[in-house]
Write a protein that holds these residues in place. Structure first.
Motif, PDB file in Angstrom:
ATOM      1  N   GLN A 270      30.046  87.251  57.178  1.00  0.00           N
ATOM      2  CA  GLN A 270      31.519  86.769  56.969  1.00  0.00           C
ATOM      3  C   GLN A 270      31.561  85.841  55.830  1.00  0.00           C
ATOM      4  O   GLN A 270      32.475  85.968  54.816  1.00  0.00           O
ATOM      5  CB  GLN A 270      31.868  86.109  58.275  1.00  0.00           C
ATOM      6  CG  GLN A 270      32.143  86.676  59.551  1.00  0.00           C
ATOM      7  CD  GLN A 270      32.737  86.224  60.630  1.00  0.00           C
ATOM      8  OE1 GLN A 270      33.989  85.415  60.396  1.00  0.00           O
ATOM      9  NE2 GLN A 270      32.323  86.502  61.794  1.00  0.00           N
ATOM     10  N   ALA A 271      30.506  85.170  55.555  1.00  0.00           N
ATOM     11  CA  ALA A 271      30.805  84.307  54.407  1.00  0.00           C
ATOM     12  C   ALA A 271      30.658  84.592  52.907  1.00  0.00           C
ATOM     13  O   ALA A 271      30.991  84.323  52.115  1.00  0.00           O
ATOM     14  CB  ALA A 271      29.333  83.223  54.284  1.00  0.00           C
ATOM     15  N   ALA A 272      30.171  86.043  53.119  1.00  0.00           N
ATOM     16  CA  ALA A 272      30.024  86.943  51.788  1.00  0.00           C
ATOM     17  C   ALA A 272      30.996  87.890  51.680  1.00  0.00           C
ATOM     18  O   ALA A 272      31.322  88.981  50.700  1.00  0.00           O
ATOM     19  CB  ALA A 272      28.942  87.536  51.564  1.00  0.00           C
ATOM     20  N   ALA A 273      32.102  87.886  52.679  1.00  0.00           N
ATOM     21  CA  ALA A 273      33.114  88.821  52.582  1.00  0.00           C
ATOM     22  C   ALA A 273      33.997  88.895  51.263  1.00  0.00           C
ATOM     23  O   ALA A 273      34.435  87.780  51.121  1.00  0.00           O
ATOM     24  CB  ALA A 273      34.308  88.255  53.583  1.00  0.00           C
ATOM     25  N   PRO A 274      34.132  89.987  50.785  1.00  0.00           N
ATOM     26  CA  PRO A 274      35.016  90.029  49.346  1.00  0.00           C
ATOM     27  C   PRO A 274      36.403  90.007  49.713  1.00  0.00           C
ATOM     28  O   PRO A 274      37.046  90.457  50.625  1.00  0.00           O
ATOM     29  CB  PRO A 274      34.455  91.319  48.878  1.00  0.00           C
ATOM     30  CG  PRO A 274      34.106  92.281  50.185  1.00  0.00           C
ATOM     31  CD  PRO A 274      33.351  91.403  50.957  1.00  0.00           C
ATOM     32  N   GLN A 275      37.274  89.665  48.470  1.00  0.00           N
ATOM     33  CA  GLN A 275      38.383  89.532  48.728  1.00  0.00           C
ATOM     34  C   GLN A 275      39.276  90.655  48.277  1.00  0.00           C
ATOM     35  O   GLN A 275      39.187  91.465  47.164  1.00  0.00           O
ATOM     36  CB  GLN A 275      39.213  88.130  47.760  1.00  0.00           C
ATOM     37  CG  GLN A 275      40.613  88.119  48.189  1.00  0.00           C
ATOM     38  CD  GLN A 275      40.745  86.447  47.804  1.00  0.00           C
ATOM     39  OE1 GLN A 275      40.152  85.809  47.185  1.00  0.00           O
ATOM     40  NE2 GLN A 275      41.961  86.034  48.574  1.00  0.00           N
ATOM     41  N   VAL A 276      40.105  91.324  49.250  1.00  0.00           N
ATOM     42  CA  VAL A 276      40.844  92.352  49.171  1.00  0.00           C
ATOM     43  C   VAL A 276      42.219  92.056  47.969  1.00  0.00           C
ATOM     44  O   VAL A 276      42.716  91.009  48.218  1.00  0.00           O
ATOM     45  CB  VAL A 276      41.600  93.068  50.457  1.00  0.00           C
ATOM     46  CG1 VAL A 276      42.491  93.953  50.053  1.00  0.00           C
ATOM     47  CG2 VAL A 276      40.473  93.280  51.124  1.00  0.00           C
ATOM     48  N   SER A 277      42.335  92.939  47.110  1.00  0.00           N
ATOM     49  CA  SER A 277      43.508  92.428  46.292  1.00  0.00           C
ATOM     50  C   SER A 277      44.936  92.801  46.866  1.00  0.00           C
ATOM     51  O   SER A 277      45.048  93.357  47.845  1.00  0.00           O
ATOM     52  CB  SER A 277      43.306  93.480  45.124  1.00  0.00           C
ATOM     53  OG  SER A 277      43.636  94.908  45.340  1.00  0.00           O
ATOM     54  N   GLU A 278      45.700  92.036  46.060  1.00  0.00           N
ATOM     55  CA  GLU A 278      47.014  92.243  46.794  1.00  0.00           C
ATOM     56  C   GLU A 278      47.581  93.871  46.700  1.00  0.00           C
ATOM     57  O   GLU A 278      48.310  94.156  47.409  1.00  0.00           O
ATOM     58  CB  GLU A 278      48.257  91.476  45.846  1.00  0.00           C
ATOM     59  CG  GLU A 278      47.862  90.080  45.671  1.00  0.00           C
ATOM     60  CD  GLU A 278      48.651  89.299  46.930  1.00  0.00           C
ATOM     61  OE1 GLU A 278      49.221  89.985  47.894  1.00  0.00           O
ATOM     62  OE2 GLU A 278      48.454  88.019  47.217  1.00  0.00           O
ATOM     63  N   MET A 279      47.072  94.508  45.574  1.00  0.00           N
ATOM     64  CA  MET A 279      47.558  95.989  45.603  1.00  0.00           C
ATOM     65  C   MET A 279      46.995  96.739  46.826  1.00  0.00           C
ATOM     66  O   MET A 279      47.515  97.523  47.572  1.00  0.00           O
ATOM     67  CB  MET A 279      47.129  96.425  44.234  1.00  0.00           C
ATOM     68  CG  MET A 279      47.566  97.868  44.086  1.00  0.00           C
ATOM     69  SD  MET A 279      47.050  98.457  42.176  1.00  0.00           S
ATOM     70  CE  MET A 279      47.713  97.510  41.219  1.00  0.00           C
ATOM     71  N   GLU A 280      45.772  96.347  47.036  1.00  0.00           N
ATOM     72  CA  GLU A 280      45.185  97.157  48.110  1.00  0.00           C
ATOM     73  C   GLU A 280      45.703  96.672  49.432  1.00  0.00           C
ATOM     74  O   GLU A 280      45.666  97.466  50.318  1.00  0.00           O
ATOM     75  CB  GLU A 280      43.588  96.730  48.282  1.00  0.00           C
ATOM     76  CG  GLU A 280      42.671  97.230  47.100  1.00  0.00           C
ATOM     77  CD  GLU A 280      41.262  96.727  47.026  1.00  0.00           C
ATOM     78  OE1 GLU A 280      40.281  97.624  46.874  1.00  0.00           O
ATOM     79  OE2 GLU A 280      41.060  95.569  47.236  1.00  0.00           O
TER      80      GLU A 280
END
Length: 322
Positions: A270-280
């Motif tokens: 969870q600590a390494a979870a990538p951030q989803v873009s606004e477009m996604e």
């Protein structure tokens, strides 16, 4: 209607016999598909709707629902009963009638697709069993009433991409369990697993109910009327074949949308979870709304079909059951 939805959520929480499930559309999404089905049946199949409501009032848990329903107008009672039944299979999680594998039917759609060609889950079996009960006029009314709830729920569930597809990779050697083991961050920064990312789109995806709309069901019927969904709603065939087609369609959406871009980078940490873009996030929101609307219409079609089948076969029942 928003106040009514809040009261319904509180009622359903109190009525629940188990904690909320990990793998299912959110309660609001299920209630929305149930309400859309009711709206569509009322418009296109009023006779079948009347028969469904008569059966639904035979449900084993109707005495628990009734005190809440009796505070509503007759029209609201019908609609909310469909919403309650839509989430009932989640509310009985962990109980003696729980059927956890009926909520999904998964195939590996990303990564090592060649290594795990079999499916996990039994949504098709659950659909087949409950469609047979509802379409059998000789079956016990209480069994047919339960079948209504299961059909609303199962048909709704399999519209969600990660109820039909998941991934198997080096990081997820035994699959990511329909996204439950893979974590991302929403654009807001909230950490969530991929499954919940899709399940809770209405509540957590940054969506706002359009102005002037009393509920998401009404909003989606306006945004996605039947006329905009010819591909999804134009198929013919026996009910099991249609359900199998829906599963295949949803698994393909999991491949094309559920496991692409940032979602492919989802981390077991969870600590390494990538951030989803606004477009996604916006693309997920748009697809989820379309799938919820599609689910509501498909529920209406298949419930009406089951009742028509029952009507045609009613003369086959013993005189005291017809």
């Amino acid at each position: 209607m928003r106040r009514l939805a809040a009261r319904l959520a509180a009622f359903s929480l109190l009525a629940s016999t188990a904690s909320a499930p990990a793998m299912a559309w959110s309660e609001e999404s299920h209630q929305t598909t149930g309400a859309i089905a009711w709206i569509d049946l009322r418009q296109n199949h009023p006779a079948e709707l009347a028969e469904l409501l008569t059966l639904a009032r035979q449900h084993q848990d109707y005495p628990r629902f009734a005190p809440f329903l009796q505070r509503l107008s007759p029209e609201q009672q019908e609609r909310v009963l469909f919403e309650i039944l839509a989430r009932w299979p989640d509310d009985i999680r962990g109980g003696p009638e729980d059927q956890p594998e009926w909520h999904y039917q998964l195939q590996v759609v990303s990564g090592r697709t060649w290594l795990w060609p079999i499916e996990n889950g039994a949504a098709l079996s659950g659909f087949t069993d409950n469609f047979a009960k509802l379409s059998n006029p000789c079956a016990a009314p209480k069994q047919r009433a339960k079948a209504i709830g299961w059909l609303i729920h199962i048909i709704g569930d399999i519209q969600q991409p990660l109820h039909a597809g998941h991934q198997m990779t080096a990081a997820y050697s035994m699959t990511d369990r329909a996204g439950e083991l893979a974590f991302v961050r929403r654009p807001s920064g909230e950490v969530t697993n991929l499954h919940q990312f899709w399940d809770k789109t209405i509540e957590r995806g940054g969506l706002a109910l359009p102005a002037g709309q009393p509920s998401w069901a009404d909003a989606l019927v306006q945004e996605w009327p039947r006329s905009r969904l010819p591909r999804e709603l134009g198929k013919n065939g026996d009910p099991q074949a249609l359900f199998r087609y829906n599963l295949t369609e949803t698994a393909e959406l999991a491949r094309l949308f559920g496991y692409t871009g940032t979602f492919l980078l989802a981390s077991p940490d969870q600590a390494a979870a990538p951030q989803v873009s606004e477009m996604e996030q916006a693309a997920t929101n748009a697809l989820a709304k379309r799938r919820i609307a599609t689910g509501g219409y498909r529920i209406a079609d298949l419930l009406a079909r089951a009742m028509n089948t029952a009507s045609k076969n009613s003369t086959a029942c013993p005189a005291d059951q017809a």
